[in-house]
Write a protein that holds these residues in place. Structure first.
Motif, PDB file in Angstrom:
ATOM      1  N   LYS A   1      -0.905 -24.596 -13.143  1.00 52.51           N
ATOM      2  CA  LYS A   1      -0.591 -24.164 -11.799  1.00 52.51           C
ATOM      3  C   LYS A   1      -0.207 -25.184 -10.933  1.00 52.51           C
ATOM      4  O   LYS A   1       0.609 -24.827  -9.691  1.00 52.51           O
TER       5      LYS A   1
ATOM      6  N   GLU B   1       8.183 -21.734 -19.144  1.00 53.15           N
ATOM      7  CA  GLU B   1       8.447 -20.837 -18.074  1.00 53.15           C
ATOM      8  C   GLU B   1       7.579 -21.053 -16.586  1.00 53.15           C
ATOM      9  O   GLU B   1       6.488 -21.547 -16.984  1.00 53.15           O
TER      10      GLU B   1
ATOM     11  N   LEU C   1       5.055 -19.965 -14.105  1.00 53.26           N
ATOM     12  CA  LEU C   1       3.936 -18.866 -13.913  1.00 53.26           C
ATOM     13  C   LEU C   1       4.496 -17.754 -12.763  1.00 53.26           C
ATOM     14  O   LEU C   1       4.981 -18.137 -11.751  1.00 53.26           O
ATOM     15  N   SER C   2       4.348 -16.426 -13.193  1.00 52.31           N
ATOM     16  CA  SER C   2       4.449 -15.671 -11.689  1.00 52.31           C
ATOM     17  C   SER C   2       3.689 -15.794 -10.874  1.00 52.31           C
ATOM     18  O   SER C   2       2.140 -16.169 -11.235  1.00 52.31           O
ATOM     19  N   GLU C   3       3.700 -15.242  -9.706  1.00 50.57           N
ATOM     20  CA  GLU C   3       2.753 -15.262  -8.744  1.00 50.57           C
ATOM     21  C   GLU C   3       1.549 -14.286  -9.033  1.00 50.57           C
ATOM     22  O   GLU C   3       1.526 -13.466  -9.776  1.00 50.57           O
ATOM     23  N   ASN C   4       0.241 -15.041  -8.668  1.00 53.24           N
ATOM     24  CA  ASN C   4      -0.956 -14.422  -9.002  1.00 53.24           C
ATOM     25  C   ASN C   4      -1.348 -14.508 -10.491  1.00 53.24           C
ATOM     26  O   ASN C   4      -2.396 -13.723 -10.905  1.00 53.24           O
ATOM     27  N   GLU C   5      -0.506 -15.109 -11.469  1.00 54.11           N
ATOM     28  CA  GLU C   5      -0.985 -15.055 -12.729  1.00 54.11           C
ATOM     29  C   GLU C   5      -1.934 -16.198 -13.163  1.00 54.11           C
ATOM     30  O   GLU C   5      -1.924 -17.127 -12.360  1.00 54.11           O
ATOM     31  N   LYS C   6      -2.915 -15.858 -13.804  1.00 48.36           N
ATOM     32  CA  LYS C   6      -4.088 -16.948 -13.871  1.00 48.36           C
ATOM     33  C   LYS C   6      -3.713 -17.756 -15.258  1.00 48.36           C
ATOM     34  O   LYS C   6      -3.579 -17.251 -16.195  1.00 48.36           O
ATOM     35  N   PRO C   7      -3.531 -19.180 -15.076  1.00 41.70           N
ATOM     36  CA  PRO C   7      -3.087 -19.895 -15.884  1.00 41.70           C
ATOM     37  C   PRO C   7      -4.197 -20.148 -17.088  1.00 41.70           C
ATOM     38  O   PRO C   7      -5.289 -20.074 -16.820  1.00 41.70           O
TER      39      PRO C   7
ATOM     40  N   ALA D   1       3.733 -20.607 -20.083  1.00 46.78           N
ATOM     41  CA  ALA D   1       3.960 -21.484 -19.110  1.00 46.78           C
ATOM     42  C   ALA D   1       4.292 -22.633 -19.408  1.00 46.78           C
ATOM     43  O   ALA D   1       4.696 -23.618 -18.761  1.00 46.78           O
TER      44      ALA D   1
END
Ligand code: TXA
Ligand code: MG
Length: 344
Positions: free
Chosen positions: A234, A220, A222-228, A217
């Motif tokens: 986020k 890049e 964060l993809s959707e629903n990815e937990k940082p 992160a």
């Protein structure tokens, strides 16, 4: 609320204002103060009501945890479970712009850590910050002293613009040396994961521990629903009023692209010092000399504030390199641009 403003030189650690500010903190109030990275908005780290006031004053979501600031590295023992690698990092980089995530002790209320069982610990090197922490006799929880959504403050004037009337006091100690927030690492076994790049670079960390990972992160989206790994990842850290576009390419084509844009659009251009003479637009901001990443880091947040004030329809800036200090600039700019990069 009336905000007291104290103007100090960076080395005026014996000034009465430090004692007064420490009393404000001890009685549950909030004080903004300079650090070597950016200004912090402080409240006592063991006071959950103060944490609530910090979130309210900034307009910050309360699941985004705060960093606690200590006077000497060993003070981490009072608030967190340390380990050997923590002390290796401390010996190399503290006091200084490094934040380490450790397991939290119960002395730190969950309101400070956004409900997490870990706590971010940092020992700043700025003389005023250190004097204030010592005088307060406790760690100081402090996020950057900006309103949520504006760039981190690197001068007393930035803090006054954002928080005057919302907090008890501001110590104006001039401009911050570094200008970008601290490097944040999470310890994992005998290695670290870099969560936020800063003036302590990945290369510098590698000199102390072999295994340095960079969290995806950092560069890049964060993809959707990815937990940082870090809640702050986020949030869009700063969204300029006009869209920001980062220009990628060799120096010459990028400069001629900027040159053409200044004639065609109502744009703001953030460029290198050497380029300003070619860009005779009234909305040009000098971010520092081309090769001087330290100067660019120092100027970045005030450049973004200026860009907002200039009311352009679009803002252009160079895409920084990802090496060394460049990675910290890249990380802040790519997020401000919502990952909009134009290859020219
Ligand atoms: O240089 C700095 O670090 C400045 C000065 C004032 O010290 N402070 C600062 O704080 O930048 P703030 O709150 O703006 O950013 C703190 C970041 C957030 O992205 C947060 O998510 C992350 O640190 N963080 C805090 N505690 C964490 C934890 N326990 N685990 C993972 N990330 C954490
Ligand atoms: Mg911040």
């Amino acid at each position: 609320m009336e905000t007291k403003i104290f103007k100090l030189l960076p080395n005026e650690t014996k000034h009465f204002a430090i004692a007064e500010a420490a009393e404000i903190l001890k009685s549950g109030g909030l004080v903004a103060f300079p650090t070597e990275t950016v200004y912090g908005l402080g409240g006592l780290a063991t006071d959950s009501d103060a944490a609530g006031k910090i979130y309210a004053a900034k307009g910050r979501p309360s699941d985004n945890p705060l960093i606690i600031h200590i006077a000497v590295p060993e003070d981490a023992e009072r608030y967190a479970y340390t380990n050997e690698l923590y002390y290796k990092l401390a010996k190399a980089f503290m006091p200084g712009p490094l934040t380490v995530i450790l397991k939290r002790k119960d002395t730190v209320p969950k309101a400070v850590t956004g409900g997490l069982d870990t706590v971010a610990v940092r020992c700043p090197s700025h003389p005023i910050a250190r004097a204030l922490i010592k005088r307060a006799g406790d760690a100081i929880a402090a996020p950057s002293a900006n309103l949520s959504g504006s760039p981190s403050p690197t001068s007393g004037g930035h803090v006054i613009a954002d928080l005057s009337g919302r907090i008890d006091a501001i110590i104006d100690g001039g401009e911050c040396d570094i200008g970008l927030e601290s490097t944040i690492v999470m310890i994992e076994g005998d290695g670290v994961t870099l969560l936020r790049p800063g003036a302590i670079t990945a290369d510098a960390l590698e000199c102390i521990c072999e295994n340095v990972k960079i969290a995806p992160a950092v560069t890049e989206a964060l993809s959707e629903n990815e937990k940082p790994l870090s809640p702050g990842m986020k949030y869009r850290h700063y969204a300029p009023k006009a869209p920001l576009v980062l220009l990628e390419g060799d120096d010459e084509p990028v400069l001629s692209y900027m040159y053409r844009c200044q004639n065609a659009e109502r744009c703001v251009i953030i460029c290198y010092s050497e380029e300003t003479e070619y860009l005779r637009n009234e909305r040009v901001i000098d971010i520092g000399a081309r090769g001087d990443l330290e100067a660019q880091a120092k100027n970045l947040f005030s450049a973004l504030r200026k860009a907002d004030e200039m009311n352009g329809e679009i803002v252009y800036a160079h895409l920084p390199p990802k090496e060394g200090m460049g990675l910290a600039l890249y990380n802040r700019l790519i997020r401000a641009a919502a990952h909009t990069v134009l290859k020219v």
